[in-house]
Structures are given as C-alpha cells and as structure tokens.
Design a protein around this motif. Structure first.
Motif, PDB file in Angstrom:
ATOM      1  N   ASP A 194       0.840  -1.191   0.000  1.00 32.70           N
ATOM      2  CA  ASP A 194       0.000   0.000   0.000  1.00 32.70           C
ATOM      3  C   ASP A 194       0.884   1.254   0.000  1.00 32.70           C
ATOM      4  O   ASP A 194       1.715   1.454   0.895  1.00 32.70           O
ATOM      5  CB  ASP A 194      -0.909  -0.002   1.235  1.00 32.70           C
ATOM      6  CG  ASP A 194      -1.905   1.118   1.215  1.00 32.70           C
ATOM      7  OD1 ASP A 194      -3.068   0.864   0.934  1.00 32.70           O
ATOM      8  OD2 ASP A 194      -1.510   2.279   1.501  1.00 32.70           O
ATOM      9  N   ALA A 195       0.714   2.097  -1.000  1.00 31.35           N
ATOM     10  CA  ALA A 195       1.584   3.260  -1.173  1.00 31.35           C
ATOM     11  C   ALA A 195       1.459   4.254  -0.034  1.00 31.35           C
ATOM     12  O   ALA A 195       2.450   4.862   0.392  1.00 31.35           O
ATOM     13  CB  ALA A 195       1.267   3.948  -2.498  1.00 31.35           C
ATOM     14  N   LYS A 217      16.312   4.516   5.891  1.00 35.68           N
ATOM     15  CA  LYS A 217      15.117   3.681   5.779  1.00 35.68           C
ATOM     16  C   LYS A 217      13.933   4.518   5.313  1.00 35.68           C
ATOM     17  O   LYS A 217      13.125   4.087   4.479  1.00 35.68           O
ATOM     18  CB  LYS A 217      14.804   3.035   7.135  1.00 35.68           C
ATOM     19  CG  LYS A 217      13.593   2.105   7.137  1.00 35.68           C
ATOM     20  CD  LYS A 217      13.835   0.857   6.336  1.00 35.68           C
ATOM     21  CE  LYS A 217      12.696  -0.131   6.498  1.00 35.68           C
ATOM     22  NZ  LYS A 217      12.905  -1.351   5.667  1.00 35.68           N
ATOM     23  N   ALA A 218      13.827   5.739   5.841  1.00 33.11           N
ATOM     24  CA  ALA A 218      12.754   6.639   5.425  1.00 33.11           C
ATOM     25  C   ALA A 218      12.840   6.918   3.934  1.00 33.11           C
ATOM     26  O   ALA A 218      11.842   6.852   3.208  1.00 33.11           O
ATOM     27  CB  ALA A 218      12.820   7.944   6.217  1.00 33.11           C
ATOM     28  N   LYS A 219      14.054   7.208   3.451  1.00 28.26           N
ATOM     29  CA  LYS A 219      14.237   7.475   2.023  1.00 28.26           C
ATOM     30  C   LYS A 219      13.821   6.277   1.180  1.00 28.26           C
ATOM     31  O   LYS A 219      13.165   6.424   0.144  1.00 28.26           O
ATOM     32  CB  LYS A 219      15.700   7.828   1.737  1.00 28.26           C
ATOM     33  CG  LYS A 219      16.139   9.192   2.236  1.00 28.26           C
ATOM     34  CD  LYS A 219      17.615   9.410   1.914  1.00 28.26           C
ATOM     35  CE  LYS A 219      18.125  10.712   2.498  1.00 28.26           C
ATOM     36  NZ  LYS A 219      19.581  10.886   2.246  1.00 28.26           N
ATOM     37  N   SER A 220      14.237   5.093   1.623  1.00 30.62           N
ATOM     38  CA  SER A 220      13.906   3.873   0.879  1.00 30.62           C
ATOM     39  C   SER A 220      12.400   3.679   0.777  1.00 30.62           C
ATOM     40  O   SER A 220      11.866   3.329  -0.289  1.00 30.62           O
ATOM     41  CB  SER A 220      14.550   2.666   1.566  1.00 30.62           C
ATOM     42  OG  SER A 220      14.175   1.462   0.933  1.00 30.62           O
ATOM     43  N   LEU A 221      11.697   3.924   1.873  1.00 29.26           N
ATOM     44  CA  LEU A 221      10.242   3.763   1.884  1.00 29.26           C
ATOM     45  C   LEU A 221       9.567   4.835   1.026  1.00 29.26           C
ATOM     46  O   LEU A 221       8.606   4.544   0.312  1.00 29.26           O
ATOM     47  CB  LEU A 221       9.724   3.802   3.324  1.00 29.26           C
ATOM     48  CG  LEU A 221      10.041   2.554   4.142  1.00 29.26           C
ATOM     49  CD1 LEU A 221       9.904   2.830   5.631  1.00 29.26           C
ATOM     50  CD2 LEU A 221       9.123   1.396   3.738  1.00 29.26           C
ATOM     51  N   GLU A 224       9.930   3.783  -2.503  1.00 30.71           N
ATOM     52  CA  GLU A 224       9.030   2.693  -2.856  1.00 30.71           C
ATOM     53  C   GLU A 224       7.606   3.218  -3.053  1.00 30.71           C
ATOM     54  O   GLU A 224       6.915   2.825  -3.999  1.00 30.71           O
ATOM     55  CB  GLU A 224       9.058   1.617  -1.773  1.00 30.71           C
ATOM     56  CG  GLU A 224       8.337   0.347  -2.159  1.00 30.71           C
ATOM     57  CD  GLU A 224       8.496  -0.757  -1.144  1.00 30.71           C
ATOM     58  OE1 GLU A 224       7.795  -1.779  -1.280  1.00 30.71           O
ATOM     59  OE2 GLU A 224       9.311  -0.611  -0.200  1.00 30.71           O
ATOM     60  N   ALA A 225       7.176   4.105  -2.158  1.00 28.79           N
ATOM     61  CA  ALA A 225       5.838   4.689  -2.286  1.00 28.79           C
ATOM     62  C   ALA A 225       5.732   5.552  -3.535  1.00 28.79           C
ATOM     63  O   ALA A 225       4.719   5.542  -4.240  1.00 28.79           O
ATOM     64  CB  ALA A 225       5.509   5.517  -1.046  1.00 28.79           C
ATOM     65  N   MET A 226       6.793   6.298  -3.812  1.00 27.39           N
ATOM     66  CA  MET A 226       6.821   7.154  -4.992  1.00 27.39           C
ATOM     67  C   MET A 226       6.695   6.310  -6.253  1.00 27.39           C
ATOM     68  O   MET A 226       6.032   6.698  -7.216  1.00 27.39           O
ATOM     69  CB  MET A 226       8.112   7.961  -5.015  1.00 27.39           C
ATOM     70  CG  MET A 226       8.104   9.119  -5.983  1.00 27.39           C
ATOM     71  SD  MET A 226       9.610  10.112  -5.834  1.00 27.39           S
ATOM     72  CE  MET A 226      10.749   9.098  -6.741  1.00 27.39           C
ATOM     73  N   GLY A 227       7.330   5.137  -6.254  1.00 25.80           N
ATOM     74  CA  GLY A 227       7.243   4.245  -7.395  1.00 25.80           C
ATOM     75  C   GLY A 227       5.843   3.741  -7.648  1.00 25.80           C
ATOM     76  O   GLY A 227       5.526   3.280  -8.751  1.00 25.80           O
ATOM     77  N   LYS A 228       4.994   3.826  -6.638  1.00 21.60           N
ATOM     78  CA  LYS A 228       3.599   3.425  -6.767  1.00 21.60           C
ATOM     79  C   LYS A 228       2.691   4.621  -7.026  1.00 21.60           C
ATOM     80  O   LYS A 228       1.472   4.517  -6.943  1.00 21.60           O
ATOM     81  CB  LYS A 228       3.150   2.675  -5.514  1.00 21.60           C
ATOM     82  CG  LYS A 228       3.876   1.344  -5.314  1.00 21.60           C
ATOM     83  CD  LYS A 228       3.457   0.678  -4.013  1.00 21.60           C
ATOM     84  CE  LYS A 228       4.187  -0.650  -3.837  1.00 21.60           C
ATOM     85  NZ  LYS A 228       3.734  -1.667  -4.807  1.00 21.60           N
ATOM     86  N   LYS A 231       2.298  10.923  -4.505  1.00 17.14           N
ATOM     87  CA  LYS A 231       2.877  12.256  -4.670  1.00 17.14           C
ATOM     88  C   LYS A 231       3.446  12.808  -3.365  1.00 17.14           C
ATOM     89  O   LYS A 231       4.437  13.537  -3.367  1.00 17.14           O
ATOM     90  CB  LYS A 231       1.830  13.226  -5.232  1.00 17.14           C
ATOM     91  CG  LYS A 231       1.313  12.834  -6.609  1.00 17.14           C
ATOM     92  CD  LYS A 231       2.424  12.794  -7.640  1.00 17.14           C
ATOM     93  CE  LYS A 231       1.902  12.496  -9.025  1.00 17.14           C
ATOM     94  NZ  LYS A 231       3.011  12.382 -10.016  1.00 17.14           N
ATOM     95  N   MET A 232       2.798  12.484  -2.239  1.00 16.15           N
ATOM     96  CA  MET A 232       3.308  12.958  -0.959  1.00 16.15           C
ATOM     97  C   MET A 232       4.700  12.385  -0.694  1.00 16.15           C
ATOM     98  O   MET A 232       5.593  13.075  -0.185  1.00 16.15           O
ATOM     99  CB  MET A 232       2.367  12.565   0.175  1.00 16.15           C
ATOM    100  CG  MET A 232       2.843  12.970   1.553  1.00 16.15           C
ATOM    101  SD  MET A 232       2.836  14.752   1.804  1.00 16.15           S
ATOM    102  CE  MET A 232       1.074  15.033   1.988  1.00 16.15           C
ATOM    103  N   ALA A 233       4.899  11.114  -1.065  1.00 19.79           N
ATOM    104  CA  ALA A 233       6.207  10.491  -0.874  1.00 19.79           C
ATOM    105  C   ALA A 233       7.274  11.203  -1.701  1.00 19.79           C
ATOM    106  O   ALA A 233       8.421  11.355  -1.262  1.00 19.79           O
ATOM    107  CB  ALA A 233       6.137   9.018  -1.248  1.00 19.79           C
TER     108      ALA A 233
END
Length: 252
Positions: A194-195, A217-221, A224-228, A231-233
């Motif tokens: 879930d993005a 870890k925050a950047k990685s997540l 991943e969310a951005m890839g889905k 926009k907030m990510a």
C-alpha cells in the motif's frame, strides 16, 4: 487538524484516499469472466444476483462491450443488493456517495448502505463507516466511533483501515496517542504494498516515532511509495534529499 507537534510535521503523513477510490473487481464475479455481456444480462434479468453484480460492474467501468452508464450500474447494484448481495450494497453506496450529473449524490442513503454492509461483516464497508464518521459525511462527526470501525477492518488485515487507524493514533484523535501502535499498523499495511502505508511508515522512521530514527530507511520507503505513484512520498523524499545536501554544503 492539529497534530501533537505541529501541522508542518503532520503534513509528512497522508490518509488512504487513493485506496478508497480504487475499485478492484470482486472475486465473486470470476465465474462470469468469458461470458458475453448479453449472456450476463440475461442471467441478471432472471434474478441471479452475481450476474447482476457483474453487469453493474460492466456498466460502471465500461467493460465487456458495455457502455459506461452509472445509472444502469446503480440499477443493477440495487437489484443485487435487494437479493442480499453485500458487495453490490457496498458498490451502490460508493456510487450514490460520490454522485454524478446523472446520479444525484445522497450521503444519507450511502451511509445506510455502508452501515448495513458493515454490520454484516463486509470489511471495506467497515472502513467506509470509519471514514464517514471521521469526516462527517452524512452523519455527525464521531472520531471515537470511527476508530472502532477502523479497528474492525484493521484486525482483518485491511490495509486502508490500518492506515486510517494508524494516522488517528499519530494524531491522538478518537483514541489516546499511540506511536508504537501506529508504527505497527503502517508496517503491517506496507507489507501489502500500500503506497500510503509506505509513505507514512517512512515518516515514522524520519521522525523516530514508534521506532528508532533512520533517515536511510525513510528514504527507501519514500522511494518505494513514490514508485507506486504517491505524490506525498515524492515531496517527502525531495525534502530529505535537499536537507542532506544543505547539511553537506554547510559542513564544507
């Protein structure tokens, strides 16, 4: 809405609105895959509630050679709902909740449909009840009651409800603030891909809420969310990258 720190920090997080607007086809209609729209319509007219649901889905989404027609979709959802089909009840509620130029919005009717389906154990409807009680859509705002509906759906591993409940725990609204529990909820929901959950889990790591602070870890997540498509990510990741660059520049 006020956060326990400040609105700027809360802006790192986001609710699960994208998940609420997605509308995947229910497994119950799988038996009708491969049937022509005309054959399904014939079964629907004969009183088969699953065929009625499938026909309504075709009309709503313009599938299987059916023209997109929300009025006809609502008609067939209603027919299936009258026969006790809880999925049709939920989808009819979604249609009348949003409304279109051809189908007037009716928040009161939507609420009744969602509540009936939720009380019968329909998990997405339980989450929708939480949303409506939280936002006051067709009902007085009651965030504590929203928490209870979110909990019902979250306990059945429904990611949108886990995200919505987790955000209330972050804010301390409708329940006592509980950052460790919010972290667990975002973590469970993010395991489904879930993005919105991924973005919010990233925010927890960024702030060190409910877990140790871990910017990588925050950047990685966020990535991943951005890839889905979240926009907030994208905004959150850009902010972290810019902050790191500014720190490096100052150090030099």
């Amino acid at each position: 809405m006020r956060c326990f720190t400040c609105a700027a920090v809360l802006a790192f997080f986001c609710t699960n609105l994208q998940a609420q607007t997605s509308n995947p086809l229910p497994p119950a209609t799988a038996a009708f895959e491969g049937l022509s729209f005309i054959k399904k319509l014939k079964l629907a007219r004969a009183g088969d509630d699953l065929a009625q649901l499938s026909v309504a889905l075709d009309y709503e989404n313009g599938l299987n050679s059916a023209r997109r027609d929300v009025v006809q979709a609502a008609r067939w959802y209603r027919e299936a709902a009258l026969l006790g089909n809880v999925e049709a009840q939920y989808r009819l509620a979604r249609l009348v909740s949003g409304g279109t130029p051809d189908l007037p919005q009716d928040l009161g009717a939507a609420l009744k449909l969602f509540q009936s389906a939720a009380e019968r154990g329909h998990v997405p409807s339980q989450n929708e009840m939480g949303l409506r009680l939280q936002r006051g859509d067709g009902v007085a705002i009651d965030v504590a009651a929203a928490v209870k509906w979110y909990e019902k759906a979250a306990n059945q591993n429904y990611a949108p409800a886990q995200v919505n409940l987790g955000l209330l725990y972050v804010k301390g609204q409708g329940a006592e603030q509980n950052l460790p529990e919010a972290f667990k909820l975002f973590e469970r929901a993010s395991a489904t891909g879930d993005a919105w959950a991924l973005n919010n889990l990233g925010s927890m790591y960024e702030m060190g809420w409910g877990t140790g602070r871990d910017l990588e870890k925050a950047k990685s997540l966020y990535q991943e969310a951005m890839g889905k498509g979240n926009k907030m990510a994208e905004v959150n990741l850009r902010r972290l990258v810019d902050a790191a660059a500014a720190t490096t520049s100052t150090a030099n």
